[in-house]
Design a protein around this motif. Structure first.
Motif, PDB file in Angstrom:
ATOM      1  N   PRO A  84      -8.391   4.990  17.368  1.00 30.89           N
ATOM      2  CA  PRO A  84      -9.137   4.778  16.119  1.00 30.89           C
ATOM      3  C   PRO A  84     -10.484   5.504  16.173  1.00 30.89           C
ATOM      4  CG  PRO A  84      -8.135   2.721  16.820  1.00 30.89           C
ATOM      5  CD  PRO A  84      -7.916   3.699  17.943  1.00 30.89           C
ATOM      6  N   THR A  85     -10.853   6.141  15.094  1.00 34.85           N
ATOM      7  CA  THR A  85     -12.053   6.957  15.039  1.00 34.85           C
ATOM      8  C   THR A  85     -13.320   6.104  14.872  1.00 34.85           C
ATOM      9  OG1 THR A  85     -10.814   8.800  14.066  1.00 34.85           O
ATOM     10  CG2 THR A  85     -13.212   8.808  13.767  1.00 34.85           C
ATOM     11  N   THR A  86     -14.335   6.425  15.657  1.00 32.36           N
ATOM     12  CA  THR A  86     -15.655   5.836  15.456  1.00 32.36           C
ATOM     13  C   THR A  86     -16.312   6.619  14.327  1.00 32.36           C
ATOM     14  OG1 THR A  86     -15.840   5.249  17.800  1.00 32.36           O
ATOM     15  CG2 THR A  86     -17.878   5.318  16.515  1.00 32.36           C
ATOM     16  N   LEU A  87     -16.516   5.970  13.192  1.00 31.71           N
ATOM     17  CA  LEU A  87     -16.965   6.672  11.991  1.00 31.71           C
ATOM     18  C   LEU A  87     -18.456   6.993  11.996  1.00 31.71           C
ATOM     19  CD1 LEU A  87     -14.886   4.775   9.292  1.00 31.71           C
ATOM     20  CD2 LEU A  87     -14.341   6.913  10.480  1.00 31.71           C
ATOM     21  N   ASP A  88     -19.220   6.291  12.798  1.00 28.51           N
ATOM     22  CA  ASP A  88     -20.652   6.580  12.901  1.00 28.51           C
ATOM     23  C   ASP A  88     -21.036   6.542  14.376  1.00 28.51           C
ATOM     24  OD1 ASP A  88     -23.307   7.005  12.568  1.00 28.51           O
ATOM     25  OD2 ASP A  88     -23.677   5.290  11.247  1.00 28.51           O
ATOM     26  N   ALA A  89     -20.879   7.691  15.041  1.00 27.60           N
ATOM     27  CA  ALA A  89     -21.093   7.768  16.488  1.00 27.60           C
ATOM     28  C   ALA A  89     -22.461   8.321  16.849  1.00 27.60           C
ATOM     29  CB  ALA A  89     -19.997   8.628  17.115  1.00 27.60           C
ATOM     30  N   ALA A  90     -23.377   8.348  15.911  1.00 21.88           N
ATOM     31  CA  ALA A  90     -24.697   8.950  16.169  1.00 21.88           C
ATOM     32  C   ALA A  90     -25.433   8.254  17.306  1.00 21.88           C
ATOM     33  CB  ALA A  90     -25.537   8.928  14.890  1.00 21.88           C
ATOM     34  N   ASP A  91     -25.445   6.945  17.303  1.00 20.93           N
ATOM     35  CA  ASP A  91     -26.168   6.211  18.348  1.00 20.93           C
ATOM     36  C   ASP A  91     -25.586   6.506  19.725  1.00 20.93           C
ATOM     37  OD1 ASP A  91     -27.811   5.122  16.455  1.00 20.93           O
ATOM     38  OD2 ASP A  91     -26.746   3.198  16.343  1.00 20.93           O
ATOM     39  N   VAL A  92     -24.275   6.562  19.820  1.00 21.65           N
ATOM     40  CA  VAL A  92     -23.608   6.830  21.103  1.00 21.65           C
ATOM     41  C   VAL A  92     -23.934   8.241  21.574  1.00 21.65           C
ATOM     42  CG1 VAL A  92     -21.373   7.027  22.248  1.00 21.65           C
ATOM     43  CG2 VAL A  92     -21.745   5.221  20.563  1.00 21.65           C
ATOM     44  N   VAL A  93     -23.898   9.205  20.664  1.00 20.91           N
ATOM     45  CA  VAL A  93     -24.161  10.599  21.034  1.00 20.91           C
ATOM     46  C   VAL A  93     -25.624  10.797  21.419  1.00 20.91           C
ATOM     47  CG1 VAL A  93     -24.214  12.970  20.165  1.00 20.91           C
ATOM     48  CG2 VAL A  93     -22.276  11.484  19.609  1.00 20.91           C
ATOM     49  N   LEU A  94     -26.524  10.229  20.657  1.00 21.80           N
ATOM     50  CA  LEU A  94     -27.948  10.389  20.957  1.00 21.80           C
ATOM     51  C   LEU A  94     -28.326   9.716  22.273  1.00 21.80           C
ATOM     52  CD1 LEU A  94     -29.460   9.861  17.389  1.00 21.80           C
ATOM     53  CD2 LEU A  94     -29.103  12.021  18.620  1.00 21.80           C
ATOM     54  N   ALA A  95     -27.647   8.627  22.612  1.00 23.74           N
ATOM     55  CA  ALA A  95     -27.917   7.938  23.874  1.00 23.74           C
ATOM     56  C   ALA A  95     -27.366   8.706  25.070  1.00 23.74           C
ATOM     57  CB  ALA A  95     -27.309   6.532  23.833  1.00 23.74           C
ATOM     58  N   GLU A  96     -26.410   9.581  24.828  1.00 21.15           N
ATOM     59  CA  GLU A  96     -25.791  10.336  25.913  1.00 21.15           C
ATOM     60  C   GLU A  96     -26.741  11.394  26.470  1.00 21.15           C
ATOM     61  OE1 GLU A  96     -22.970  11.630  28.689  1.00 21.15           O
ATOM     62  OE2 GLU A  96     -23.089   9.786  27.496  1.00 21.15           O
ATOM     63  N   ASN A  97     -27.513  12.012  25.601  1.00 22.37           N
ATOM     64  CA  ASN A  97     -28.407  13.078  26.046  1.00 22.37           C
ATOM     65  C   ASN A  97     -29.637  13.122  25.139  1.00 22.37           C
ATOM     66  OD1 ASN A  97     -29.528  15.895  26.284  1.00 22.37           O
ATOM     67  ND2 ASN A  97     -27.867  16.089  27.751  1.00 22.37           N
ATOM     68  N   SER A  98     -30.813  13.090  25.754  1.00 24.63           N
ATOM     69  CA  SER A  98     -32.055  13.030  24.982  1.00 24.63           C
ATOM     70  C   SER A  98     -32.328  14.307  24.185  1.00 24.63           C
ATOM     71  CB  SER A  98     -33.238  12.758  25.924  1.00 24.63           C
ATOM     72  OG  SER A  98     -33.348  13.783  26.904  1.00 24.63           O
ATOM     73  N   TYR A  99     -31.631  15.384  24.526  1.00 24.17           N
ATOM     74  CA  TYR A  99     -31.825  16.638  23.815  1.00 24.17           C
ATOM     75  C   TYR A  99     -30.907  16.766  22.588  1.00 24.17           C
ATOM     76  CZ  TYR A  99     -34.645  18.196  27.754  1.00 24.17           C
ATOM     77  OH  TYR A  99     -35.628  18.305  28.716  1.00 24.17           O
ATOM     78  N   ASN A 100     -30.016  15.811  22.423  1.00 18.05           N
ATOM     79  CA  ASN A 100     -29.147  15.849  21.253  1.00 18.05           C
ATOM     80  C   ASN A 100     -29.944  15.610  19.975  1.00 18.05           C
ATOM     81  OD1 ASN A 100     -26.719  16.366  22.567  1.00 18.05           O
ATOM     82  ND2 ASN A 100     -26.213  14.196  22.823  1.00 18.05           N
ATOM     83  N   ASP A 101     -29.562  16.296  18.924  1.00 17.24           N
ATOM     84  CA  ASP A 101     -30.187  16.104  17.622  1.00 17.24           C
ATOM     85  C   ASP A 101     -29.311  15.204  16.759  1.00 17.24           C
ATOM     86  OD1 ASP A 101     -32.380  17.807  18.100  1.00 17.24           O
ATOM     87  OD2 ASP A 101     -31.153  19.575  17.646  1.00 17.24           O
ATOM     88  N   PRO A 102     -29.914  14.446  15.874  1.00 11.82           N
ATOM     89  CA  PRO A 102     -29.118  13.627  14.957  1.00 11.82           C
ATOM     90  C   PRO A 102     -28.373  14.530  13.970  1.00 11.82           C
ATOM     91  CG  PRO A 102     -31.426  13.579  14.347  1.00 11.82           C
ATOM     92  CD  PRO A 102     -31.365  14.295  15.657  1.00 11.82           C
ATOM     93  N   PRO A 103     -27.368  14.011  13.323  1.00 11.01           N
ATOM     94  CA  PRO A 103     -26.637  14.833  12.344  1.00 11.01           C
ATOM     95  C   PRO A 103     -27.536  15.251  11.185  1.00 11.01           C
ATOM     96  CG  PRO A 103     -25.996  12.522  12.192  1.00 11.01           C
ATOM     97  CD  PRO A 103     -26.832  12.645  13.419  1.00 11.01           C
ATOM     98  N   GLU A 104     -27.204  16.381  10.574  1.00 12.30           N
ATOM     99  CA  GLU A 104     -27.963  16.860   9.426  1.00 12.30           C
ATOM    100  C   GLU A 104     -27.876  15.848   8.277  1.00 12.30           C
ATOM    101  OE1 GLU A 104     -29.770  19.636   9.183  1.00 12.30           O
ATOM    102  OE2 GLU A 104     -29.352  20.191  11.274  1.00 12.30           O
ATOM    103  N   GLU A 105     -28.833  15.900   7.395  1.00 13.01           N
ATOM    104  CA  GLU A 105     -28.854  14.973   6.260  1.00 13.01           C
ATOM    105  C   GLU A 105     -27.559  15.118   5.444  1.00 13.01           C
ATOM    106  OE1 GLU A 105     -31.623  13.893   2.359  1.00 13.01           O
ATOM    107  OE2 GLU A 105     -32.221  15.466   3.765  1.00 13.01           O
ATOM    108  N   GLY A 106     -26.976  13.989   5.120  1.00 14.12           N
ATOM    109  CA  GLY A 106     -25.723  13.997   4.370  1.00 14.12           C
ATOM    110  C   GLY A 106     -24.490  14.094   5.249  1.00 14.12           C
TER     111      GLY A 106
END
Length: 206
Positions: A84-106
């Motif tokens: 099953p797909t995680t539909l909002d994985a921003a928190d998980v991705v940003l926590a993985e690496n401090s250099y990650n950027d959040p998704p673009e607006e929209g």
């Protein structure tokens, strides 16, 4: 004394035989027409029941009827299963690496775990041999665009899985940045990268 001719009330035998033959012909023709009509109804699917539905949308793995999450499907020499797909994985991705950027607006990050087993005769590497994309409800495909990446995602990652031989299996996370408006009604698409006969198999988000 004159003799009056006697008129017979019985039909001539020849005429009776002709009448019988004509009646039999009519009955035979009527029966043939009835049988033909029945056969036409069957061929048209009028009484075929559950076997009458042969539309493309009824076939599992199409965009209209994607493979449910957690269900395996054959993709060329591979057996593929998507969690099953995680539909909002921003928190998980940003926590993985401090250099990650959040998704673009929209946009938002969506992530799934892909399990694959190799069934071919030789060997293959998943990130080379498989093409995994997201097809949005807007009809656009997202995978390699400038804004489609998520950055460094949690392992195992697709690039971390090496060469696999027949009978081997593995799993990896796949993450893409896609427009929020295109997620609902969208699906994952998986196909072999270098096969001219391969068609994409679509997988549902849940």
């Amino acid at each position: 004394m004159s003799t009056q001719p006697v008129l017979s009330t019985r039909p001539a035998p020849r005429r009776r035989r002709r009448a019988v033959v004509a009646a039999a012909a009519i009955v035979t023709l009527s029966g043939a027409m009835t049988l033909t009509a029945c056969g036409t109804d069957d061929e048209a699917g009028g009484s075929s029941g559950s076997n009458g539905d042969t539309s493309t949308s009824a076939q599992t793995g199409t965009r209209a009827n994607p493979v449910p999450a957690g269900t395996s499907a054959e993709v060329g020499d591979w057996t593929i299963t998507l969690a099953p797909t995680t539909l909002d994985a921003a928190d998980v991705v940003l926590a993985e690496n401090s250099y990650n950027d959040p998704p673009e607006e929209g946009r938002q990050f969506i992530m799934t775990e892909v399990s694959f087993a190799y069934d071919g005769e030789d060997s293959a590497t998943p990130w080379v041999s498989l093409s995994i994309k997201f097809v949005g409800s807007d009809g656009n495909t997202y995978s390699s665009g400038t804004d489609d990446g998520c950055g460094v995602i949690p392992s195992p990652r697709l690039m971390d899985v090496g060469e696999m031989y027949a009978g081997a299996s593995s799993a990896a996370n796949v993450c893409l940045s896609v427009p929020t408006a295109a997620i609902d009604g969208g699906s994952w698409s998986v196909e072999e990268s270098f096969s001219f006969s391969s068609k994409p198999v679509f997988f549902a988000l849940s």
